[in-house]
Scaffold this motif. Structure first.
Motif: not given
Length: 384
Positions: A94-110
């Motif tokens: 992988p060239r870049r880190p995979l996305p992580a969510y230290p504060d949980g998933f954003p409202e639009d994603v949920v």
């Protein structure tokens, strides 16, 4: 060429912090040494004989008098995920880190997840997989809302009780979630986490399902398949590669099942690759900081290694390694950014030391099974 190779990943069995471990909160990590220290030394006679204690100092594991090829492997890319660790073993970096969510998933994603799945969710925070059941399980049973959580790693996990929905339904929910989690939200894995029991006594079942994002580039598995070499994935290996380059999947939800599958393949296969993940040192013991259970799992693996050594012939290659660490001495309970051990058994190994990138494993398997490493993949073969 009628040769065989087996790559067995002892999940989370890291063997010392990488130079950039401090940036991940993992300075000083050394999973195997710290587990060993806590249990008064590891009892692993077969792995000791192969040279595990020759790689680095591990309490209870003495250096071998005549080790096999041994050393430490490191990733070329970022992260400390099971997915990225396995990808790198087979040459996809992988060239870049995979996305992580230290504060949980954003409202639009949920909102997108709820629209795609037709389900409501609760929790939506980083959480330990067992603690989250204790905290949110009763709410889940009352409301039917599925437990959505993540960790420091790039994962979206959905837990559901079998009284609320069956394992197949939970997997369907996670397949729909996988379709949502693309682009900037392409998490490494969407994981179905079915569980049973009653409040205060919830238990996960063996019906876990990992839905990984596709590897970021070509792998040695695909090169083997294109060369007509059979590739057998045991345990969660097929899931981690989204099925790419895997000819046949074999059961391995627990270590005992995965060890049995691997043994049966080594007894019956004429040629090809067996690629096995042994999950319990990570999933069952590592994240819980259960050092006695970790040691017990290692002893079960060690016994199986003794059987496999008796099944190897002059045309066989056996590689034992890891994907990352999960050090019980860390303040957190997540994966740790560590080297992976390397033990490689094959004729002519000569007891050499070999340190290099994880991708050396894929190149070596290609070289062993096809006669030449892959020119378009990173890494260097250690069997040449």
């Amino acid at each position: 060429m009628s040769r065989r190779a087996a790559v067995v990943v002892l999940d989370a069995c890291g063997i010392g912090a990488l130079p950039d471990a401090e940036a991940y909160g993992d300075a000083g990590a050394h999973t195997l040494a710290h587990v060993a220290a806590r249990v008064g030394g590891l009892d692993l006679p077969h792995l000791q004989r192969l040279g595990l204690g020759s790689i680095d100092a591990i309490p209870g594991v003495a250096p071998a008098e005549h080790p096999v090829l041994h050393g430490k492997l490191h990733p070329l890319g970022p992260g400390k995920e099971s997915a990225t660790g396995h990808w790198e073993l087979m040459g996809a970096v992988p060239r870049r880190p995979l996305p992580a969510y230290p504060d949980g998933f954003p409202e639009d994603v949920v909102a997108a997840l709820e629209h795609a799945t037709g389900r409501r969710f609760c929790c939506n925070a980083p959480a330990n997989g067992l603690h989250v059941l204790e905290e949110w399980g009763p709410h889940h049973l009352r409301t039917g809302e599925l437990i959505l959580y993540t960790s420091v790693d790039s994962v979206l996990q959905v837990a559901g009780h079998h009284h609320v929905l069956g394992e197949d339904e939970l997997r369907d929910v996670c397949r729909a979630a996988r379709e949502v989690m693309t682009g900037e939200h392409a998490v490494g894995r969407v994981i179905a986490r079915p569980f049973i029991g009653s409040p205060g006594a919830f238990e996960r079942t063996a019906g876990r399902k990992d839905l990984a994002v596709a590897p970021p580039g070509p792998t040695a598995l695909e090169a083997l398949t294109h060369a007509g070499v059979p590739v057998h994935g045991v345990g969660k290996v097929p899931d981690l590669f989204a099925g790419r380059g895997i000819g046949q999947a074999h059961p391995g939800a627990t270590n005992s099942v995965a060890l049995q599958s691997t043994t049966e393949l080594l007894r019956g296969l004429d040629h090809g690759l067996v690629f096995t993940n042994l999950v319990e040192t990570d999933q069952v013991h590592g994240h819980r900081k259960d050092v006695e259970g970790f040691h017990g799992a290692l002893r079960e693996i060690d016994a199986a290694v003794g059987v496999w050594l008796d099944l190897l012939g002059p045309d066989d290659l056996l590689v034992l390694t890891a994907d990352h660490g999960c050090d019980p001495d860390m303040a957190h309970s997540d994966h740790t950014r560590e080297h992976a051990p390397l033990l490689a058994v094959f004729p002519g190994h000569g007891g050499r030391r070999h340190d290099g990138p994880l991708a050396d494993v894929g190149q070596s398997v290609l070289h062993w099974l096809t006669g030449a490493p892959g020119p378009d993949l990173p890494g260097t073969s250690f069997v040449g």
